[in-house]
Design a protein around this motif. Structure first.
Motif, PDB file in Angstrom:
ATOM      1  N   LEU A  39       7.746   6.049   6.920  1.00  0.00           N
ATOM      2  CA  LEU A  39       6.841   6.228   8.069  1.00  0.00           C
ATOM      3  C   LEU A  39       5.396   6.321   7.608  1.00  0.00           C
ATOM      4  N   PHE A  40       5.160   7.060   6.526  1.00  0.00           N
ATOM      5  CA  PHE A  40       3.799   7.208   6.004  1.00  0.00           C
ATOM      6  C   PHE A  40       3.235   5.852   5.572  1.00  0.00           C
ATOM      7  N   LEU A  41       4.026   5.084   4.853  1.00  0.00           N
ATOM      8  CA  LEU A  41       3.551   3.796   4.341  1.00  0.00           C
ATOM      9  C   LEU A  41       3.259   2.812   5.476  1.00  0.00           C
ATOM     10  N   HIS A  42       4.182   2.699   6.416  1.00  0.00           N
ATOM     11  CA  HIS A  42       3.985   1.736   7.500  1.00  0.00           C
ATOM     12  C   HIS A  42       2.841   2.154   8.435  1.00  0.00           C
ATOM     13  N   ARG A  43       2.635   3.463   8.561  1.00  0.00           N
ATOM     14  CA  ARG A  43       1.565   3.945   9.436  1.00  0.00           C
ATOM     15  C   ARG A  43       0.195   3.755   8.796  1.00  0.00           C
ATOM     16  N   ASN A  44       0.087   3.986   7.492  1.00  0.00           N
ATOM     17  CA  ASN A  44      -1.219   3.936   6.820  1.00  0.00           C
ATOM     18  C   ASN A  44      -1.577   2.577   6.232  1.00  0.00           C
ATOM     19  N   TYR A  45      -0.555   1.756   5.967  1.00  0.00           N
ATOM     20  CA  TYR A  45      -0.823   0.435   5.367  1.00  0.00           C
ATOM     21  C   TYR A  45      -0.052  -0.635   6.125  1.00  0.00           C
ATOM     22  N   PRO A  46      -0.353  -0.815   7.396  1.00  0.00           N
ATOM     23  CA  PRO A  46       0.408  -1.753   8.237  1.00  0.00           C
ATOM     24  C   PRO A  46       0.331  -3.187   7.719  1.00  0.00           C
ATOM     25  N   GLY A  47       1.497  -3.833   7.722  1.00  0.00           N
ATOM     26  CA  GLY A  47       1.547  -5.237   7.327  1.00  0.00           C
ATOM     27  C   GLY A  47       1.644  -5.472   5.840  1.00  0.00           C
ATOM     28  N   ALA A  48       1.562  -4.409   5.025  1.00  0.00           N
ATOM     29  CA  ALA A  48       1.567  -4.593   3.565  1.00  0.00           C
ATOM     30  C   ALA A  48       2.958  -4.939   3.052  1.00  0.00           C
ATOM     31  N   ASN A  49       2.965  -5.520   1.873  1.00  0.00           N
ATOM     32  CA  ASN A  49       4.215  -5.797   1.163  1.00  0.00           C
ATOM     33  C   ASN A  49       4.453  -4.619   0.227  1.00  0.00           C
ATOM     34  N   PHE A  50       5.397  -3.743   0.565  1.00  0.00           N
ATOM     35  CA  PHE A  50       5.603  -2.504  -0.172  1.00  0.00           C
ATOM     36  C   PHE A  50       6.565  -2.697  -1.337  1.00  0.00           C
ATOM     37  N   LYS A  51       6.201  -2.102  -2.488  1.00  0.00           N
ATOM     38  CA  LYS A  51       7.065  -2.103  -3.669  1.00  0.00           C
ATOM     39  C   LYS A  51       7.116  -0.679  -4.218  1.00  0.00           C
ATOM     40  N   CYS A  52       8.316  -0.137  -4.326  1.00  0.00           N
ATOM     41  CA  CYS A  52       8.494   1.231  -4.808  1.00  0.00           C
ATOM     42  C   CYS A  52       9.285   1.238  -6.109  1.00  0.00           C
ATOM     43  N   VAL A  53       9.122   2.326  -6.859  1.00  0.00           N
ATOM     44  CA  VAL A  53       9.894   2.476  -8.091  1.00  0.00           C
ATOM     45  C   VAL A  53      10.120   3.959  -8.361  1.00  0.00           C
ATOM     46  N   TYR A  54      11.308   4.270  -8.880  1.00  0.00           N
ATOM     47  CA  TYR A  54      11.579   5.619  -9.393  1.00  0.00           C
ATOM     48  C   TYR A  54      12.550   5.507 -10.550  1.00  0.00           C
ATOM     49  N   GLU A  55      12.641   6.565 -11.342  1.00  0.00           N
ATOM     50  CA  GLU A  55      13.476   6.541 -12.537  1.00  0.00           C
ATOM     51  C   GLU A  55      14.921   6.885 -12.208  1.00  0.00           C
ATOM     52  N   ALA A  56      15.842   6.208 -12.886  1.00  0.00           N
ATOM     53  CA  ALA A  56      17.255   6.513 -12.726  1.00  0.00           C
ATOM     54  C   ALA A  56      17.515   7.935 -13.204  1.00  0.00           C
ATOM     55  N   GLY A  57      18.381   8.632 -12.491  1.00  0.00           N
ATOM     56  CA  GLY A  57      18.668  10.013 -12.874  1.00  0.00           C
ATOM     57  C   GLY A  57      19.616  10.662 -11.889  1.00  0.00           C
ATOM     58  N   PHE A  58      19.413  11.953 -11.663  1.00  0.00           N
ATOM     59  CA  PHE A  58      20.328  12.739 -10.826  1.00  0.00           C
ATOM     60  C   PHE A  58      20.399  12.221  -9.390  1.00  0.00           C
ATOM     61  N   ALA A  59      19.323  11.584  -8.917  1.00  0.00           N
ATOM     62  CA  ALA A  59      19.262  11.165  -7.512  1.00  0.00           C
ATOM     63  C   ALA A  59      20.093   9.920  -7.237  1.00  0.00           C
ATOM     64  N   GLY A  60      20.544   9.253  -8.278  1.00  0.00           N
ATOM     65  CA  GLY A  60      21.382   8.076  -8.085  1.00  0.00           C
ATOM     66  C   GLY A  60      20.631   6.937  -7.415  1.00  0.00           C
ATOM     67  N   PHE A  61      21.331   6.219  -6.550  1.00  0.00           N
ATOM     68  CA  PHE A  61      20.762   5.010  -5.935  1.00  0.00           C
ATOM     69  C   PHE A  61      20.592   5.140  -4.428  1.00  0.00           C
ATOM     70  N   ASN A  62      20.810   6.327  -3.904  1.00  0.00           N
ATOM     71  CA  ASN A  62      20.753   6.487  -2.458  1.00  0.00           C
ATOM     72  C   ASN A  62      19.358   6.197  -1.906  1.00  0.00           C
ATOM     73  N   ALA A  63      18.322   6.700  -2.595  1.00  0.00           N
ATOM     74  CA  ALA A  63      16.950   6.463  -2.123  1.00  0.00           C
ATOM     75  C   ALA A  63      16.631   4.979  -2.149  1.00  0.00           C
ATOM     76  N   GLN A  64      17.110   4.280  -3.172  1.00  0.00           N
ATOM     77  CA  GLN A  64      16.870   2.835  -3.263  1.00  0.00           C
ATOM     78  C   GLN A  64      17.475   2.109  -2.068  1.00  0.00           C
ATOM     79  N   ARG A  65      18.699   2.474  -1.724  1.00  0.00           N
ATOM     80  CA  ARG A  65      19.377   1.811  -0.608  1.00  0.00           C
ATOM     81  C   ARG A  65      18.675   2.124   0.720  1.00  0.00           C
ATOM     82  N   GLU A  66      18.270   3.367   0.890  1.00  0.00           N
ATOM     83  CA  GLU A  66      17.624   3.755   2.144  1.00  0.00           C
ATOM     84  C   GLU A  66      16.255   3.100   2.302  1.00  0.00           C
TER      85      GLU A  66
END
Length: 353
Positions: free
Chosen positions: A49-76
């Motif tokens: 919500l923050f990204l789409h509200r503040n940077y409308p129309g942008a091509n978003f690319k995110c990254v985080y390190e593999a670890g305890f959080a698994g892949f759920n955030a990536q899928r969401e």
């Protein structure tokens, strides 16, 4: 700058997420500059919500390190239309200054910067069904380890109270008769309660082991695994359990370009230093899947009993190095057999070169 008044269509926005259990430190960058650095709850919808509200129309690319959080955030995040990458923590480029002045803010900035510079390659993100199947085999492994621990605790408990195991049970521990003998022991006082608690834990773990074995066998007979499981079981030393561990961890064998890439995934590639006229080859890298490496080494010890070709490899290697290093040579060769049968859909012929 009021970013919500600007249209970011056609622009790329890079988001580095330093994830923790209770919070995320997030850095947002464009191609020109750092735009934001903030802390938020570990919530993908709030970030989206923050990204789409503040940077409308942008091509978003995110990254985080593999670890305890698994892949759920990536899928969401992917489901929210945000391209998200999960990377190996050791692959983040770091300056000496950043090593000496480590903070969550700096870590998230490094992630966003590396993403912008194209420094990262994503780790393999399994389908949710494969991850669920993996959890069954990994849970079984944990239960087996816990069972070994409680067995050792019971044995040390007996030693502590000077209670010797009768000769009739030597080498035949953990039979029904042995458990009945343990039940009748009387260490006295709270020692009786302590022993009963240990025995209750052993019984619980044993019942869980039986349940998990049944489920693993049923899983191996499902259509998506049955054919490949049978192929793997044609390799000496590999049974139903090991075949299912390999299949749920590897997934599609074709995702590995060759044996070297597959060996790296198993942690069977040595560290090396090649600079100028100096070339050193060290111990195996620790980047691979430690769980898989352990399983493959255990299977290798079994395989050399039944496959003379692998036994020859071991005997040749053990003349030059200790047995623990020699068996790694066998493990790599065994892994090549695994790759062959899965890629070619042909059972392994014992003693095949």
């Amino acid at each position: 700058m009021e970013t919500n008044l600007r249209n970011f269509s056609g622009e790329s926005i890079y988001v580095g997420i330093d994830s923790h259990l209770k919070s995320w430190k997030v850095t947002v960058m464009s191609d020109e500059m750092e735009l934001r650095n903030f802390t938020q709850e570990p919530d993908t919808k709030k970030l989206s919500l923050f990204l789409h509200r503040n940077y409308p129309g942008a091509n978003f690319k995110c990254v985080y390190e593999a670890g305890f959080a698994g892949f759920n955030a990536q899928r969401e995040l992917t489901s929210e239309g945000i391209n998200c990458m999960v990377i190996h923590p050791a692959d983040v480029p770091t300056t000496d200054k950043e090593k000496r002045q480590k903070s969550d803010r700096i870590d998230s900035r490094k992630l966003a910067r590396g993403l912008k510079n194209g420094d990262f390659k994503s780790v393999f993100v399994p389908e949710i069904l494969q991850q669920q199947d993996r959890s069954l085999l990994r849970t079984y492994d944990k239960i087996i380890r816990d069972t070994t621990r409680v067995k050792n605790r019971i044995k040390f408990f007996l030693m502590f109270f000077g209670l010797s195991i009768p000769d009739e049970f030597q080498g035949k521990n953990w039979t029904k008769e042995f458990i009945n003998w343990l039940e009748k022991l009387n260490p006295g006082g709270y020692g009786n309660l302590s022993l009963q608690i240990l025995l209750d834990e052993y019984r619980m773990l044993s019942s869980q082991t039986i349940l998990l074995r049944k489920q693993i066998k049923e899983l191996s007979e499902q259509a998506r695994y049955k054919a490949n499981a049978e192929l793997l079981k044609s390799i000496p030393g590999i049974g139903t359990l090991t075949s299912m561990i390999l299949l749920t961890e590897i997934g599609d064998i074709n995702r590995f370009a060759g044996l070297n890439e597959l060996s790296a995934y198993f942690g069977l590639i040595p560290n090396c230093h090649d600079s100028g006229e100096t070339k050193r080859v060290g111990r195996n890298t620790k980047r691979g899947n430690v769980y898989l490496k352990y399983i493959l080494v255990e299977v290798s010890w079994m395989s050399i009993r039944y496959d003379s070709s692998l036994l020859l490899t071991y005997k040749s290697a053990v003349r030059k190095m200790d047995s623990n290093k020699a068996i790694i040579k066998v493990a790599r060769k065994l892994l090549n057999r695994v790759r062959f049968v899965l890629k070619n859909k042909k059972p392994y012929q014992v003693n095949m070169a």
